[in-house]
Design a protein around this motif. Structure first.
Motif, PDB file in Angstrom:
ATOM      1  N   PHE A 197       3.054   5.005  12.478  1.00  8.50           N
ATOM      2  CA  PHE A 197       4.048   5.978  12.029  1.00  8.50           C
ATOM      3  C   PHE A 197       4.442   6.926  13.153  1.00  8.50           C
ATOM      4  O   PHE A 197       5.616   7.229  13.333  1.00  8.50           O
ATOM      5  CB  PHE A 197       3.512   6.772  10.842  1.00  8.50           C
ATOM      6  N   ARG A 228      19.283  -3.336   2.628  1.00  7.13           N
ATOM      7  CA  ARG A 228      17.981  -3.562   2.008  1.00  7.13           C
ATOM      8  C   ARG A 228      18.033  -4.679   0.964  1.00  7.13           C
ATOM      9  O   ARG A 228      17.687  -4.465  -0.202  1.00  7.13           O
ATOM     10  CB  ARG A 228      17.396  -2.274   1.398  1.00  7.13           C
ATOM     11  N   ASN A 256      13.908  -5.462  -2.158  1.00  5.23           N
ATOM     12  CA  ASN A 256      14.406  -4.428  -1.251  1.00  5.23           C
ATOM     13  C   ASN A 256      13.966  -4.768   0.176  1.00  5.23           C
ATOM     14  O   ASN A 256      13.067  -4.148   0.729  1.00  5.23           O
ATOM     15  CB  ASN A 256      13.874  -3.068  -1.668  1.00  5.23           C
ATOM     16  N   ARG A 295       7.472  -2.533 -10.342  1.00  3.25           N
ATOM     17  CA  ARG A 295       7.356  -1.582  -9.237  1.00  3.25           C
ATOM     18  C   ARG A 295       8.676  -0.932  -8.857  1.00  3.25           C
ATOM     19  O   ARG A 295       8.732   0.263  -8.619  1.00  3.25           O
ATOM     20  CB  ARG A 295       6.725  -2.257  -8.022  1.00  3.25           C
ATOM     21  N   LEU A 316      10.359  -6.607   3.652  1.00  2.27           N
ATOM     22  CA  LEU A 316       9.110  -5.840   3.620  1.00  2.27           C
ATOM     23  C   LEU A 316       8.567  -5.759   2.199  1.00  2.27           C
ATOM     24  O   LEU A 316       7.370  -5.934   1.965  1.00  2.27           O
ATOM     25  CB  LEU A 316       9.375  -4.444   4.200  1.00  2.27           C
ATOM     26  N   GLU A 317       9.465  -5.491   1.233  1.00  2.00           N
ATOM     27  CA  GLU A 317       8.990  -5.465  -0.146  1.00  2.00           C
ATOM     28  C   GLU A 317       8.568  -6.863  -0.603  1.00  2.00           C
ATOM     29  O   GLU A 317       7.575  -7.014  -1.317  1.00  2.00           O
ATOM     30  CB  GLU A 317      10.053  -4.918  -1.107  1.00  2.00           C
ATOM     31  N   GLN A 359      -0.279  -2.574   7.865  1.00  2.00           N
ATOM     32  CA  GLN A 359      -0.116  -1.447   6.933  1.00  2.00           C
ATOM     33  C   GLN A 359      -0.237  -1.901   5.486  1.00  2.00           C
ATOM     34  O   GLN A 359      -0.808  -1.199   4.655  1.00  2.00           O
ATOM     35  CB  GLN A 359       1.231  -0.779   7.169  1.00  2.00           C
ATOM     36  N   LEU A 387       8.096   4.182   3.707  1.00  2.00           N
ATOM     37  CA  LEU A 387       8.492   3.486   4.937  1.00  2.00           C
ATOM     38  C   LEU A 387       7.749   2.165   5.085  1.00  2.00           C
ATOM     39  O   LEU A 387       8.343   1.147   5.436  1.00  2.00           O
ATOM     40  CB  LEU A 387       8.145   4.354   6.142  1.00  2.00           C
ATOM     41  N   SER A 388       6.461   2.184   4.821  1.00  2.00           N
ATOM     42  CA  SER A 388       5.683   0.975   5.055  1.00  2.00           C
ATOM     43  C   SER A 388       5.847  -0.030   3.929  1.00  2.00           C
ATOM     44  O   SER A 388       5.520  -1.196   4.086  1.00  2.00           O
ATOM     45  CB  SER A 388       4.206   1.311   5.254  1.00  2.00           C
ATOM     46  N   ARG A 389       6.335   0.415   2.773  1.00  2.00           N
ATOM     47  CA  ARG A 389       6.442  -0.518   1.668  1.00  2.00           C
ATOM     48  C   ARG A 389       7.829  -1.109   1.501  1.00  2.00           C
ATOM     49  O   ARG A 389       7.978  -2.297   1.268  1.00  2.00           O
ATOM     50  CB  ARG A 389       5.996   0.131   0.363  1.00  2.00           C
ATOM     51  N   THR A 390       8.878  -0.277   1.585  1.00  2.00           N
ATOM     52  CA  THR A 390      10.243  -0.821   1.446  1.00  2.00           C
ATOM     53  C   THR A 390      11.217  -0.248   2.473  1.00  2.00           C
ATOM     54  O   THR A 390      12.425  -0.403   2.326  1.00  2.00           O
ATOM     55  CB  THR A 390      10.804  -0.579   0.020  1.00  2.00           C
ATOM     56  N   LEU A 391      10.722   0.470   3.455  1.00  2.00           N
ATOM     57  CA  LEU A 391      11.498   0.995   4.577  1.00  2.00           C
ATOM     58  C   LEU A 391      12.475   2.096   4.154  1.00  2.00           C
ATOM     59  O   LEU A 391      12.388   3.220   4.619  1.00  2.00           O
ATOM     60  CB  LEU A 391      12.243  -0.128   5.306  1.00  2.00           C
ATOM     61  N   SER A 428       5.126  -7.488   0.687  1.00  2.00           N
ATOM     62  CA  SER A 428       4.152  -6.625   0.023  1.00  2.00           C
ATOM     63  C   SER A 428       3.893  -7.103  -1.415  1.00  2.00           C
ATOM     64  O   SER A 428       2.757  -7.123  -1.889  1.00  2.00           O
ATOM     65  CB  SER A 428       4.686  -5.191   0.076  1.00  2.00           C
ATOM     66  N   ARG A 483       5.798   8.258   4.230  1.00  2.00           N
ATOM     67  CA  ARG A 483       5.172   7.220   5.053  1.00  2.00           C
ATOM     68  C   ARG A 483       4.860   5.972   4.239  1.00  2.00           C
ATOM     69  O   ARG A 483       5.075   4.845   4.694  1.00  2.00           O
ATOM     70  CB  ARG A 483       3.903   7.773   5.700  1.00  2.00           C
ATOM     71  N   LEU A 484       4.382   6.189   3.042  1.00  2.00           N
ATOM     72  CA  LEU A 484       4.087   5.037   2.185  1.00  2.00           C
ATOM     73  C   LEU A 484       5.376   4.269   1.872  1.00  2.00           C
ATOM     74  O   LEU A 484       5.413   3.032   1.912  1.00  2.00           O
ATOM     75  CB  LEU A 484       3.402   5.492   0.897  1.00  2.00           C
ATOM     76  N   GLY A 515       3.529  -4.137  10.149  1.00  2.00           N
ATOM     77  CA  GLY A 515       3.797  -4.038   8.714  1.00  2.00           C
ATOM     78  C   GLY A 515       2.750  -4.786   7.893  1.00  2.00           C
ATOM     79  O   GLY A 515       2.379  -4.373   6.791  1.00  2.00           O
TER      80      GLY A 515
END
Lengths: 475, 475
Positions: free
Chosen positions: B97, B322, B177, B342, B180-181, B209, A340-344, B184, A337-338, B206
């Motif tokens: 989720f 991605r 990526n 990261r 979303l990344e 989250q 998914l929410s961070r880089t899909l 973040s 889940r983490l 997103g």
């Protein structure tokens, strides 16, 4: 002492005292068994132990060879680190980034690099697998195969666990953007800002950066260069600091190269389970062993689902593809889940290419070649350290991976050595990169992941002169 | 009111009152100019404004058409949200989720999906670019092209900025990526646990989250479904909460679809610069405009280097690859370092394939086809809402992207509607997913990113019945 241990010690003694010399071939298992009146299995166990200790090494179809010189030439580091028992705020990122950036230049001799030579990897075969898999890629897979990731690839990874006798279910594997993301996700899953996390000393700077990024406190535990983290010290730290996680490397620890024995791994897992502390196990070098079989990860002894095993294909098959994974035990759902929410998800084409490559076979053949190359290069590196570095220099002699850790004699400042070397086109990784408090000012990590040539030899000679000029004692 | 605004209002009035009907063709620019005695440029500006308002749309080589029905048939949502002015702890991840996972099934009608149909993307041509680029991939690039990423790709992205009149230097682009990344990383770069961050209301889950993951507080600011965030409310929030960042979407906001005008973007950037608050600008839908030109991002008006522009190829070219990027202004170095620590870098093959695709041309042709498909599908979706949903239902009519936001009449619980619909094989995205406090219990986000067919039509009829059965007022 068991019979095989006695035999191993006997042979080790011959090597240390120079009776057997670097490059000498050992008797075959059959010959040795006959001459010592022990079983072939005892000889095999003894040789395996010596391999794990980095003293001898098998070459395919030609037997075992001595790869370590007599101790007087280049003493092995044999004492564990002595970190402060307090927890520490981490602030090492700037140093790490500066040094990594300076080494990121193809014209620099890459002793400070974090990567092996890209020329050691089967890019042409991977390209074929990419071309084949991308043709067949189902557009819908880009929606269906988000995290946890490509199901074929996850099954291939599960099969490799199985080949090592480990039962890790396909559904409990989460594909990530390399092991670095896997580790970071696992850490973020179990620890919150302000929490304490146990790490080795010295440790992989990526762990330090991850702790720093999440505002976590580091508890550094003494780590032996050959045998890994000190379990007695670890037990004390667990009692005292109530950490939220323990992050370490059981196989060919970065930077020391230590390899924990199966027994020790088992005891480690049991100790952490007693305290209900998750183990984040960084196992990116596990496949790069020089011994007879892949050393098991601590994950193999996990019954409570507390071991979060992280690895990747970046160091052993496909640099740049950025495909790694976590097998996070009972935390698998939370990690997915983490992610998914961070880089899909991880890149679909890269996952497909590696899945195709693994399914077609040839990975193990490639790995054998890679391990052989690395072990030959280690010998060359250690010989050069013995030849060019000041007397009193000590080094590790890891049984896998592509780093040696060098301890310089006397009062030296490796940060100054690092700068001088860089100005002459040679990178090194100075000790303070691997410590929350920037300790290890007399230590260097040297990368031997590149085919050895005259340039490397000359660079080692130069490095030796720089070290001498910067105050390391020379007799 | 300027001349073109008066003309636009005049035409809008004709559409609202039903004088001009859905599907009617507007006079050509030349005809309209002649009949109204204004310049062609005034007509063009008026048509562009109407397009941006989602009332008319250009079809290639055939002129402008009315795409909105008379207001009585399906009223447009015209009021901004009224979020609480307090800062809020975010706890929405579990809901998000659960709903995403339930929609992640190819047999479910994907009105709740976050993605357009993968069949709208040029996977075959991308595969060719992948095969071509992977053949030529220099093994050393896997070491040299770590973050900030493939230099050819970064140059291609810089060229696209330039085509829109924006000067973003190649070196200030960090490949990630996916967007979303990028988002973040930008958030993590400027905010620390406990800090407050301004977001829209409703907002992309997103963002919620990401805030939740970092332990940040959300300050939700009223957002108009057509015109974006309320600048007066934003100014108050900036004074009151001293936030560390503002995260929003200026183009086709998710879920509302709002498009901020250039003037408003300029004012937004100036307001934030006054408070020295960085803007994290999520612009993943910017290329999916139905109007005459790509709407500029707020980044175009950035002088202080405070706008961190994030986008990707995932929604407009290469789902699953991605590959996204950040252009984080003066934070570029810090974002790159965080990225390095990261996830090291984005997947090299995916970067190479997209760079090859962009260099070969054809991206803009693909985008025109994609926009056309989406705009046709939006019309079908809105017609179905008008046809099957209860009287009193309102909807947005975005001028781009692939979501409409629907407001149901009366007292309803969209979470119950979501569950009922899913049991019949239809997914929807319920309003509370888009709110830190799980508000918008009478709202749904519907995805029209999939080619419309009888299945979709029937699913909308079913959805209308479910909504009626769950208490939405029907006259």
């Amino acid at each position: 002492m068991k019979r095989y241990e006695a035999l191993a010690e006997d042979i080790a003694q011959s090597i240390r005292t120079g009776v057997m010399k670097l490059g000498d071939r050992l008797p075959s298992v059959r010959q040795a068994g006959a001459s010592r009146a022990v079983s072939a299995s005892t000889v095999f166990q003894a040789y395996y132990l010596l391999e794990a200790r980095g003293l001898i090494r098998a070459r395919e179809r030609s037997g075992y060879y001595v790869i370590a010189g007599a101790r007087s030439a280049l003493p092995e580091i044999d004492n564990a680190s002595l970190p402060t028992p307090e927890s520490t705020e981490v602030d090492v990122s700037e140093l790490v980034f500066d040094i990594l950036a300076s080494a990121q230049n193809r014209d620099v001799v890459p002793f400070g690099s974090a990567f092996p030579s890209p020329l050691l990897f089967p890019f042409a075969r991977l390209a074929k697998s990419m071309a084949a898999s991308i043709q067949k890629m189902d557009p819908w897979s880009t929606v269906d195969d988000l995290t946890p990731g490509n199901p074929t690839l996850r099954r291939q990874i599960a099969l490799r666990y199985l080949a090592d006798g480990m039962h890790v279910h396909t559904d409990d594997i989460v594909i990530t953007n390399g092991a670095l993301e896997a580790l970071s996700l696992c850490l973020h899953t179990v620890a919150r800002p302000g929490d304490s996390v146990i790490i080795e000393s010295p440790t992989f700077y990526g762990a330090l950066q991850a702790l720093e990024g999440l505002g976590l406190k580091a508890i550094q535990v003494a780590t032996h260069p050959r045998e890994g983290i000190d379990l007695a010290q670890l037990a004390l730290a667990l009692e005292r600091h109530k950490p939220r996680a323990c992050w370490l490397m059981t196989n060919f620890q970065n930077p020391l190269g230590g390899l924990m024995s199966d027994e020790k791994k088992q005891a480690l897992v049991a100790l952490l389970a007693e305290h209900a502390v998750p183990l984040i196990e960084d196992d990116v070098y596990g496949e790069l062993y020089f011994g007879g079989r892949r050393p098991l990860p601590a994950k193999a002894f996990d019954k409570a689902g507390l071991v979060m095993h992280c690895s990747s294909f970046s160091k052993c098959l496909a640099p740049g593809y950025r495909v790694g994974w976590a097998a996070p035990g009972k935390f698998a759902g939370a990690v997915a889940r983490l992610k998914l929410s961070r880089t899909l998800s991880a890149s679909a084409p890269a996952q497909g290419a590696i899945a195709d490559y693994l399914a077609k076979g040839g990975y193990d053949r490639h790995l054998r070649q890679l391990r052989h190359a690395l072990s030959v290069q280690q010998t060359a590196m250690l010989q050069a350290v013995a030849r060019y570095f000041p007397r009193g220099t000590k080094a590790t002699r890891p049984a896998g991976g592509y780093f040696v850790w060098v301890e310089l004699p006397g009062q030296v400042d490796v940060l100054q050595i690092q700068r001088s070397a860089l100005s002459l086109g040679i990178s090194v990784a100075p000790g303070p990169m691997f410590s929350a408090e920037r300790k290890f000012l007399n230590c260097l990590r040297l990368n031997y992941g590149h085919p050895w040539d005259e340039l490397h030899e000359a660079a080692m000679a130069t490095l030796g002169r720089i070290i001498a000029a910067n105050g390391a004692m020379v007799e």
